[in-house]
Design a protein around this motif. Structure first.
Motif, PDB file in Angstrom:
ATOM      1  N   THR A  64     -56.403  25.508  15.721  1.00  0.00           N
ATOM      2  CA  THR A  64     -56.242  24.337  14.865  1.00  0.00           C
ATOM      3  C   THR A  64     -54.906  24.320  14.138  1.00  0.00           C
ATOM      4  OG1 THR A  64     -57.438  25.449  13.072  1.00  0.00           O
ATOM      5  CG2 THR A  64     -58.727  23.984  14.494  1.00  0.00           C
ATOM      6  N   VAL A  65     -54.527  25.438  13.555  1.00  0.00           N
ATOM      7  CA  VAL A  65     -53.314  25.498  12.740  1.00  0.00           C
ATOM      8  C   VAL A  65     -52.164  26.153  13.494  1.00  0.00           C
ATOM      9  CG1 VAL A  65     -52.315  26.357  10.588  1.00  0.00           C
ATOM     10  CG2 VAL A  65     -54.672  25.540  10.623  1.00  0.00           C
ATOM     11  N   GLY A  66     -52.416  27.295  14.072  1.00  0.00           N
ATOM     12  CA  GLY A  66     -51.375  28.013  14.802  1.00  0.00           C
ATOM     13  C   GLY A  66     -50.500  28.852  13.889  1.00  0.00           C
ATOM     14  N   ARG A  67     -49.964  29.920  14.434  1.00  0.00           N
ATOM     15  CA  ARG A  67     -49.103  30.838  13.692  1.00  0.00           C
ATOM     16  C   ARG A  67     -47.663  30.358  13.689  1.00  0.00           C
ATOM     17  NH1 ARG A  67     -51.755  36.017  16.490  1.00  0.00           N
ATOM     18  NH2 ARG A  67     -53.493  36.193  15.059  1.00  0.00           N
ATOM     19  N   GLY A  68     -46.941  30.772  12.681  1.00  0.00           N
ATOM     20  CA  GLY A  68     -45.520  30.467  12.617  1.00  0.00           C
ATOM     21  C   GLY A  68     -44.775  31.143  13.758  1.00  0.00           C
ATOM     22  N   GLY A  69     -43.832  30.428  14.331  1.00  0.00           N
ATOM     23  CA  GLY A  69     -43.066  30.959  15.451  1.00  0.00           C
ATOM     24  C   GLY A  69     -43.744  30.763  16.791  1.00  0.00           C
ATOM     25  N   PHE A  70     -45.016  30.389  16.770  1.00  0.00           N
ATOM     26  CA  PHE A  70     -45.772  30.151  17.999  1.00  0.00           C
ATOM     27  C   PHE A  70     -46.400  28.769  17.948  1.00  0.00           C
ATOM     28  CE2 PHE A  70     -45.692  34.683  17.277  1.00  0.00           C
ATOM     29  CZ  PHE A  70     -45.319  35.165  18.511  1.00  0.00           C
ATOM     30  N   ASN A  71     -45.785  27.884  17.229  1.00  0.00           N
ATOM     31  CA  ASN A  71     -46.356  26.577  16.966  1.00  0.00           C
ATOM     32  C   ASN A  71     -45.278  25.533  17.159  1.00  0.00           C
ATOM     33  OD1 ASN A  71     -46.952  24.286  15.018  1.00  0.00           O
ATOM     34  ND2 ASN A  71     -48.880  25.404  14.951  1.00  0.00           N
ATOM     35  N   GLU A  72     -45.615  24.413  17.764  1.00  0.00           N
ATOM     36  CA  GLU A  72     -44.593  23.416  18.060  1.00  0.00           C
ATOM     37  C   GLU A  72     -44.066  22.697  16.821  1.00  0.00           C
ATOM     38  OE1 GLU A  72     -46.218  20.741  20.902  1.00  0.00           O
ATOM     39  OE2 GLU A  72     -46.905  19.366  19.393  1.00  0.00           O
TER      40      GLU A  72
ATOM     41  N   ALA B  93     -59.207  22.327  26.578  1.00  0.00           N
ATOM     42  CA  ALA B  93     -59.196  23.506  27.452  1.00  0.00           C
ATOM     43  C   ALA B  93     -57.798  23.769  28.010  1.00  0.00           C
ATOM     44  CB  ALA B  93     -60.197  23.328  28.589  1.00  0.00           C
ATOM     45  N   MET B  94     -57.013  22.702  28.187  1.00  0.00           N
ATOM     46  CA  MET B  94     -55.665  22.865  28.739  1.00  0.00           C
ATOM     47  C   MET B  94     -54.615  23.118  27.662  1.00  0.00           C
ATOM     48  SD  MET B  94     -55.817  19.992  31.641  1.00  0.00           S
ATOM     49  CE  MET B  94     -57.442  19.317  31.425  1.00  0.00           C
ATOM     50  N   THR B  95     -54.766  22.476  26.501  1.00  0.00           N
ATOM     51  CA  THR B  95     -53.771  22.630  25.443  1.00  0.00           C
ATOM     52  C   THR B  95     -54.003  23.886  24.606  1.00  0.00           C
ATOM     53  OG1 THR B  95     -55.022  21.360  23.801  1.00  0.00           O
ATOM     54  CG2 THR B  95     -53.488  20.131  25.230  1.00  0.00           C
ATOM     55  N   GLY B  96     -55.243  24.358  24.591  1.00  0.00           N
ATOM     56  CA  GLY B  96     -55.577  25.511  23.761  1.00  0.00           C
ATOM     57  C   GLY B  96     -55.761  25.145  22.302  1.00  0.00           C
ATOM     58  N   MET B  97     -55.741  23.853  22.014  1.00  0.00           N
ATOM     59  CA  MET B  97     -55.891  23.382  20.634  1.00  0.00           C
ATOM     60  C   MET B  97     -56.997  22.337  20.579  1.00  0.00           C
ATOM     61  SD  MET B  97     -53.560  24.969  18.813  1.00  0.00           S
ATOM     62  CE  MET B  97     -53.101  24.045  17.360  1.00  0.00           C
ATOM     63  N   PHE B  98     -57.706  22.314  19.469  1.00  0.00           N
ATOM     64  CA  PHE B  98     -58.735  21.306  19.271  1.00  0.00           C
ATOM     65  C   PHE B  98     -58.098  19.931  19.081  1.00  0.00           C
ATOM     66  CE2 PHE B  98     -61.166  25.033  17.428  1.00  0.00           C
ATOM     67  CZ  PHE B  98     -61.936  25.211  18.559  1.00  0.00           C
TER      68      PHE B  98
ATOM     69  N   GLN C 193     -66.995  30.592   4.984  1.00  0.00           N
ATOM     70  CA  GLN C 193     -67.909  30.530   6.115  1.00  0.00           C
ATOM     71  C   GLN C 193     -68.431  31.907   6.525  1.00  0.00           C
ATOM     72  OE1 GLN C 193     -68.274  27.557   8.368  1.00  0.00           O
ATOM     73  NE2 GLN C 193     -67.103  26.205   7.075  1.00  0.00           N
ATOM     74  N   GLY C 194     -67.877  32.962   5.913  1.00  0.00           N
ATOM     75  CA  GLY C 194     -68.325  34.299   6.233  1.00  0.00           C
ATOM     76  C   GLY C 194     -67.854  34.822   7.583  1.00  0.00           C
ATOM     77  N   TYR C 195     -66.778  34.242   8.101  1.00  0.00           N
ATOM     78  CA  TYR C 195     -66.235  34.692   9.385  1.00  0.00           C
ATOM     79  C   TYR C 195     -65.621  36.077   9.244  1.00  0.00           C
ATOM     80  CZ  TYR C 195     -66.327  30.045  11.664  1.00  0.00           C
ATOM     81  OH  TYR C 195     -66.698  28.868  12.242  1.00  0.00           O
ATOM     82  N   SER C 196     -65.628  36.841  10.329  1.00  0.00           N
ATOM     83  CA  SER C 196     -64.868  38.091  10.362  1.00  0.00           C
ATOM     84  C   SER C 196     -63.392  37.724  10.477  1.00  0.00           C
ATOM     85  CB  SER C 196     -65.278  38.941  11.568  1.00  0.00           C
ATOM     86  OG  SER C 196     -64.837  38.320  12.773  1.00  0.00           O
ATOM     87  N   GLN C 197     -62.517  38.669  10.207  1.00  0.00           N
ATOM     88  CA  GLN C 197     -61.073  38.433  10.299  1.00  0.00           C
ATOM     89  C   GLN C 197     -60.691  37.965  11.705  1.00  0.00           C
ATOM     90  OE1 GLN C 197     -58.787  38.929   7.724  1.00  0.00           O
ATOM     91  NE2 GLN C 197     -57.006  38.384   8.957  1.00  0.00           N
ATOM     92  N   VAL C 198     -61.185  38.649  12.723  1.00  0.00           N
ATOM     93  CA  VAL C 198     -60.834  38.319  14.114  1.00  0.00           C
ATOM     94  C   VAL C 198     -61.360  36.941  14.492  1.00  0.00           C
ATOM     95  CG1 VAL C 198     -61.200  38.974  16.525  1.00  0.00           C
ATOM     96  CG2 VAL C 198     -60.645  40.725  14.831  1.00  0.00           C
ATOM     97  N   ARG C 199     -62.606  36.652  14.135  1.00  0.00           N
ATOM     98  CA  ARG C 199     -63.176  35.337  14.469  1.00  0.00           C
ATOM     99  C   ARG C 199     -62.404  34.226  13.758  1.00  0.00           C
ATOM    100  NH1 ARG C 199     -69.092  32.864  13.077  1.00  0.00           N
ATOM    101  NH2 ARG C 199     -68.846  30.969  14.321  1.00  0.00           N
ATOM    102  N   ALA C 200     -62.073  34.446  12.491  1.00  0.00           N
ATOM    103  CA  ALA C 200     -61.319  33.441  11.736  1.00  0.00           C
ATOM    104  C   ALA C 200     -59.943  33.216  12.355  1.00  0.00           C
ATOM    105  CB  ALA C 200     -61.191  33.870  10.275  1.00  0.00           C
ATOM    106  N   GLN C 201     -59.263  34.285  12.742  1.00  0.00           N
ATOM    107  CA  GLN C 201     -57.952  34.151  13.366  1.00  0.00           C
ATOM    108  C   GLN C 201     -58.038  33.378  14.681  1.00  0.00           C
ATOM    109  OE1 GLN C 201     -56.895  38.324  13.465  1.00  0.00           O
ATOM    110  NE2 GLN C 201     -55.526  38.093  11.708  1.00  0.00           N
ATOM    111  N   ASN C 202     -59.039  33.683  15.492  1.00  0.00           N
ATOM    112  CA  ASN C 202     -59.211  32.957  16.760  1.00  0.00           C
ATOM    113  C   ASN C 202     -59.473  31.476  16.529  1.00  0.00           C
ATOM    114  OD1 ASN C 202     -58.783  35.142  18.450  1.00  0.00           O
ATOM    115  ND2 ASN C 202     -60.943  35.705  18.517  1.00  0.00           N
ATOM    116  N   GLU C 203     -60.287  31.172  15.554  1.00  0.00           N
ATOM    117  CA  GLU C 203     -60.610  29.771  15.250  1.00  0.00           C
ATOM    118  C   GLU C 203     -59.373  29.028  14.746  1.00  0.00           C
ATOM    119  OE1 GLU C 203     -63.283  26.480  14.694  1.00  0.00           O
ATOM    120  OE2 GLU C 203     -63.686  28.409  15.631  1.00  0.00           O
ATOM    121  N   VAL C 204     -58.660  29.635  13.827  1.00  0.00           N
ATOM    122  CA  VAL C 204     -57.498  28.989  13.214  1.00  0.00           C
ATOM    123  C   VAL C 204     -56.353  28.828  14.217  1.00  0.00           C
ATOM    124  CG1 VAL C 204     -55.759  29.201  11.382  1.00  0.00           C
ATOM    125  CG2 VAL C 204     -58.166  29.648  10.882  1.00  0.00           C
ATOM    126  N   GLN C 205     -56.237  29.743  15.147  1.00  0.00           N
ATOM    127  CA  GLN C 205     -55.191  29.627  16.167  1.00  0.00           C
ATOM    128  C   GLN C 205     -55.360  28.341  16.986  1.00  0.00           C
ATOM    129  OE1 GLN C 205     -52.481  31.464  16.317  1.00  0.00           O
ATOM    130  NE2 GLN C 205     -51.719  30.284  18.024  1.00  0.00           N
TER     131      GLN C 205
END
Length: 149
Positions: free
Chosen positions: A51-59, A107-112, A37-49
């Motif tokens: 939907t997927v979430g990082r290890g250790g910060f994900n339920e 908006a409340m969960t922070g996840m799509f 998609q041609g995203y920058s690293q920061v934009r991609a990380q924000n988007e993925v957070q």
């Protein structure tokens, strides 16, 4: 088993995911957005957070989250259009599960919205959350306010 007895072919596709595996999923999704998609690293990380979430910060590391699909649904099919999804929405609270990331609560969960992702909260909590139309974050805040100080 109850879904199957009722004629619904639910399939469990995910349960506990350790932090290392979750990080791999996160990093792969970030790289996919950068490359395809041609995203920058920061934009991609924000988007993925969201939907997927990082290890250790994900339920997924709690062991209390599961994901479902329908046995007859193609890999990229719309789970929300299945009778299995409708059965889960109606019956999951009886087993202590809630739809974790509802469409109207991003908006409340922070996840799509994720129609496949359900979270165990216990039957009593699940029933009350449905009755009050609350997501987990709203319900936790509500419960804190109900506690005597």
């Amino acid at each position: 088993e109850d879904a199957k007895e009722d004629g619904y072919a639910l399939k469990l596709t995910k349960g506990y995911v350790d932090a290392k595996e979750q990080d791999s999923l996160y990093n792969a999704a970030v790289q996919n957005l950068i490359k395809k998609q041609g995203y920058s690293q920061v934009r991609a990380q924000n988007e993925v957070q969201s939907t997927v979430g990082r290890g250790g910060f994900n339920e997924n590391q709690t062991g209390m989250a599961v994901e479902f699909t329908s046995e007859s649904l193609p890999a990229n099919g719309d789970f929300t259009a299945t009778k299995e999804y409708k059965w889960l929405l109606k019956n999951s609270v009886q087993y202590g599960f809630i739809l974790r990331y509802p469409d109207n609560k991003a908006a409340m969960t922070g996840m799509f919205f994720n129609p496949r992702h359900f979270r165990y909260v216990g039957s009593a909590n699940a029933v009350k959350m449905r009755e009050y139309s609350m997501c987990l974050e709203e319900y936790a805040t509500y419960m804190i306010k109900q506690s005597p100080r």
